[in-house]
Design a protein around this motif. Structure first.
Motif, PDB file in Angstrom:
ATOM      1  N   PRO A   7       0.824  -1.226   0.000  1.00  0.00           N
ATOM      2  CA  PRO A   7       0.000   0.000   0.000  1.00  0.00           C
ATOM      3  C   PRO A   7       0.851   1.266   0.000  1.00  0.00           C
ATOM      4  O   PRO A   7       0.774   2.099   0.913  1.00  0.00           O
ATOM      5  CB  PRO A   7      -0.813  -0.141   1.290  1.00  0.00           C
ATOM      6  N   GLY A   8       1.669   1.422  -1.031  1.00  0.00           N
ATOM      7  CA  GLY A   8       2.571   2.575  -1.077  1.00  0.00           C
ATOM      8  C   GLY A   8       1.847   3.896  -1.141  1.00  0.00           C
ATOM      9  O   GLY A   8       2.175   4.837  -0.408  1.00  0.00           O
TER      10      GLY A   8
ATOM     11  N   VAL B 233       2.478   9.356 -16.609  1.00  0.00           N
ATOM     12  CA  VAL B 233       1.059   9.089 -16.369  1.00  0.00           C
ATOM     13  C   VAL B 233       0.861   7.816 -15.553  1.00  0.00           C
ATOM     14  O   VAL B 233      -0.020   7.744 -14.685  1.00  0.00           O
ATOM     15  CB  VAL B 233       0.301   8.995 -17.710  1.00  0.00           C
ATOM     16  N   ALA B 234       1.690   6.795 -15.811  1.00  0.00           N
ATOM     17  CA  ALA B 234       1.530   5.510 -15.121  1.00  0.00           C
ATOM     18  C   ALA B 234       1.673   5.650 -13.613  1.00  0.00           C
ATOM     19  O   ALA B 234       1.123   4.838 -12.855  1.00  0.00           O
ATOM     20  CB  ALA B 234       2.550   4.507 -15.647  1.00  0.00           C
ATOM     21  N   ARG B 235       2.382   6.632 -13.164  1.00  0.00           N
ATOM     22  CA  ARG B 235       2.582   6.848 -11.733  1.00  0.00           C
ATOM     23  C   ARG B 235       1.249   7.040 -11.002  1.00  0.00           C
ATOM     24  O   ARG B 235       1.122   6.679  -9.830  1.00  0.00           O
ATOM     25  CB  ARG B 235       3.488   8.067 -11.556  1.00  0.00           C
ATOM     26  N   PHE B 236       0.236   7.549 -11.689  1.00  0.00           N
ATOM     27  CA  PHE B 236      -1.048   7.857 -11.057  1.00  0.00           C
ATOM     28  C   PHE B 236      -2.082   6.755 -11.239  1.00  0.00           C
ATOM     29  O   PHE B 236      -3.220   6.911 -10.808  1.00  0.00           O
ATOM     30  CB  PHE B 236      -1.598   9.171 -11.631  1.00  0.00           C
TER      31      PHE B 236
ATOM     32  N   TRP C  61       3.414  12.940  -8.376  1.00  0.00           N
ATOM     33  CA  TRP C  61       2.576  12.018  -7.601  1.00  0.00           C
ATOM     34  C   TRP C  61       2.669  12.320  -6.111  1.00  0.00           C
ATOM     35  O   TRP C  61       1.656  12.452  -5.414  1.00  0.00           O
ATOM     36  CB  TRP C  61       3.019  10.600  -7.910  1.00  0.00           C
ATOM     37  N   VAL C  62       3.885  12.445  -5.604  1.00  0.00           N
ATOM     38  CA  VAL C  62       4.076  12.741  -4.183  1.00  0.00           C
ATOM     39  C   VAL C  62       3.526  14.124  -3.867  1.00  0.00           C
ATOM     40  O   VAL C  62       2.877  14.330  -2.828  1.00  0.00           O
ATOM     41  CB  VAL C  62       5.566  12.647  -3.806  1.00  0.00           C
ATOM     42  N   GLY C  63       3.771  15.085  -4.746  1.00  0.00           N
ATOM     43  CA  GLY C  63       3.267  16.435  -4.506  1.00  0.00           C
ATOM     44  C   GLY C  63       1.756  16.472  -4.389  1.00  0.00           C
ATOM     45  O   GLY C  63       1.200  17.159  -3.520  1.00  0.00           O
ATOM     46  N   LEU C  64       1.073  15.723  -5.270  1.00  0.00           N
ATOM     47  CA  LEU C  64      -0.389  15.694  -5.231  1.00  0.00           C
ATOM     48  C   LEU C  64      -0.898  15.107  -3.923  1.00  0.00           C
ATOM     49  O   LEU C  64      -1.653  15.750  -3.182  1.00  0.00           O
ATOM     50  CB  LEU C  64      -0.930  14.879  -6.412  1.00  0.00           C
ATOM     51  N   TRP C  65      -0.484  13.864  -3.613  1.00  0.00           N
ATOM     52  CA  TRP C  65      -1.083  13.169  -2.474  1.00  0.00           C
ATOM     53  C   TRP C  65      -0.595  13.696  -1.129  1.00  0.00           C
ATOM     54  O   TRP C  65      -1.342  13.679  -0.156  1.00  0.00           O
ATOM     55  CB  TRP C  65      -0.826  11.670  -2.587  1.00  0.00           C
TER      56      TRP C  65
ATOM     57  N   THR D 119     -12.888   9.942  -4.687  1.00  0.00           N
ATOM     58  CA  THR D 119     -13.229  10.720  -5.876  1.00  0.00           C
ATOM     59  C   THR D 119     -12.089  10.728  -6.884  1.00  0.00           C
ATOM     60  O   THR D 119     -12.294  10.500  -8.086  1.00  0.00           O
ATOM     61  CB  THR D 119     -13.581  12.171  -5.483  1.00  0.00           C
ATOM     62  N   VAL D 120     -10.875  10.982  -6.404  1.00  0.00           N
ATOM     63  CA  VAL D 120      -9.719  11.025  -7.311  1.00  0.00           C
ATOM     64  C   VAL D 120      -9.476   9.654  -7.927  1.00  0.00           C
ATOM     65  O   VAL D 120      -9.160   9.537  -9.118  1.00  0.00           O
ATOM     66  CB  VAL D 120      -8.470  11.523  -6.557  1.00  0.00           C
ATOM     67  N   SER D 121      -9.624   8.590  -7.151  1.00  0.00           N
ATOM     68  CA  SER D 121      -9.432   7.238  -7.682  1.00  0.00           C
ATOM     69  C   SER D 121     -10.453   6.934  -8.770  1.00  0.00           C
ATOM     70  O   SER D 121     -10.141   6.280  -9.765  1.00  0.00           O
ATOM     71  CB  SER D 121      -9.542   6.215  -6.549  1.00  0.00           C
ATOM     72  N   ARG D 122     -11.689   7.413  -8.576  1.00  0.00           N
ATOM     73  CA  ARG D 122     -12.725   7.186  -9.584  1.00  0.00           C
ATOM     74  C   ARG D 122     -12.336   7.848 -10.896  1.00  0.00           C
ATOM     75  O   ARG D 122     -12.447   7.254 -11.980  1.00  0.00           O
ATOM     76  CB  ARG D 122     -14.058   7.724  -9.097  1.00  0.00           C
ATOM     77  N   TYR D 123     -11.839   9.089 -10.827  1.00  0.00           N
ATOM     78  CA  TYR D 123     -11.450   9.760 -12.055  1.00  0.00           C
ATOM     79  C   TYR D 123     -10.184   9.161 -12.654  1.00  0.00           C
ATOM     80  O   TYR D 123      -9.973   9.219 -13.864  1.00  0.00           O
ATOM     81  CB  TYR D 123     -11.270  11.257 -11.807  1.00  0.00           C
ATOM     82  N   SER D 124      -9.335   8.574 -11.819  1.00  0.00           N
ATOM     83  CA  SER D 124      -8.165   7.859 -12.338  1.00  0.00           C
ATOM     84  C   SER D 124      -8.611   6.662 -13.173  1.00  0.00           C
ATOM     85  O   SER D 124      -8.018   6.352 -14.210  1.00  0.00           O
ATOM     86  CB  SER D 124      -7.271   7.388 -11.181  1.00  0.00           C
ATOM     87  N   LEU D 125      -9.678   5.986 -12.730  1.00  0.00           N
ATOM     88  CA  LEU D 125     -10.215   4.869 -13.501  1.00  0.00           C
ATOM     89  C   LEU D 125     -10.739   5.357 -14.841  1.00  0.00           C
ATOM     90  O   LEU D 125     -10.509   4.729 -15.880  1.00  0.00           O
ATOM     91  CB  LEU D 125     -11.332   4.181 -12.711  1.00  0.00           C
ATOM     92  N   TYR D 126     -11.442   6.484 -14.833  1.00  0.00           N
ATOM     93  CA  TYR D 126     -11.930   7.045 -16.095  1.00  0.00           C
ATOM     94  C   TYR D 126     -10.765   7.393 -17.020  1.00  0.00           C
ATOM     95  O   TYR D 126     -10.839   7.201 -18.242  1.00  0.00           O
ATOM     96  CB  TYR D 126     -12.763   8.302 -15.831  1.00  0.00           C
ATOM     97  N   LEU D 127      -9.683   7.905 -16.435  1.00  0.00           N
ATOM     98  CA  LEU D 127      -8.505   8.230 -17.233  1.00  0.00           C
ATOM     99  C   LEU D 127      -7.918   6.976 -17.861  1.00  0.00           C
ATOM    100  O   LEU D 127      -7.518   6.968 -19.032  1.00  0.00           O
ATOM    101  CB  LEU D 127      -7.461   8.935 -16.366  1.00  0.00           C
TER     102      LEU D 127
END
Length: 235
Positions: A39-40, A119-122, A155-159, A176-184
């Protein structure tokens, strides 16, 4: 400042942060980034929430997370570069991954590898295999290092910022962010499918254009030609 309890799913990581602090943060991010289930991302958010409550230093959280992410991806890169290609060629036929298809994937990664690494980082799943895929595709290491470091910093800056500022609302924000990551991810899959379809159609059109047009056979049988010659002589 008093400690704010971790909300929701983050609470399971509280004992690790309580006992090991920055070591737990760096260790879990490190192993996640070369393919080990871990769970990084979750512990990064949890550590940032702790920092917002005054229990950790947010600058130290950010620096350790970036260094661990870059190091983990580079370990994955070495794994992919030294052994991943041979393993794919040996066992890929069992999942319909031929040498030709691997070569196409490598050319695609060489062309768009930098953007993919960032992009893969997210994206869950791609984040863990990012370095290994780059190594298999033999992406030049300096190029990989630059884009990998950029992706890790974003990635680190965002979270870390979200966790530090959100506090008890982090669960809702993360969902919410994970949901939009799935859409991406779905959008990227659609774009990739469209690109592959376009490439296949263009290749077929080029192949059809290179084929010579069939001409009618105007040659006649030897016997017929001889008969026509004798008839011409009578005239």
């Amino acid at each position: 400042m008093s400690a704010t309890p971790l909300p929701g799913f983050l609470a399971s990581l509280a004992p690790l942060l309580d006992h090991y602090g920055y070591l737990a943060l760096g260790g879990l991010i490190l192993v996640e980034d070369f393919g080990v289930p871990s769970p990084g991302e979750t512990i990064l958010i949890a550590a940032s929430v702790y920092a917002g409550a005054g229990r950790l230093n947010i600058v130290a959280v950010g620096v350790i997370a970036v260094l661990a992410a870059v190091a983990g991806d580079n370990i994955g890169y070495v794994i992919g570069r030294t052994g991943g290609h041979a393993l794919v060629l040996r066992f890929g036929k069992y999942v319909l991954l031929t040498r030709e298809r691997l070569d196409k994937a490598e050319r695609f990664f060489r062309r768009y590898g930098g953007q993919i690494v960032v992009v893969a980082r997210f994206i869950e799943g791609l984040r863990q295999l990012n370095g290994i895929i780059a190594g298999i595709a033999e992406m030049p290491w300096p190029r990989f290092l630059v884009f990998n470091t950029l992706g890790a910093a974003l990635w680190v800056g965002l979270w870390s910022t979200v966790g530090y500022l959100a506090g008890d609302h982090i669960t809702t924000i993360y969902t919410t962010v994970s949901r939009y990551s799935l859409y991406l991810l779905i959008a990227l899959a659609v774009v990739a499918a469209a690109w592959i379809t376009r490439a296949v159609l263009r290749r077929r059109r080029r192949a059809a254009a290179r084929e010579p047009t069939a001409l009618p056979d105007v040659r006649q049988a030897p016997g017929r030609r001889a008969g026509q010659t004798r008839k011409a002589r009578k005239w």
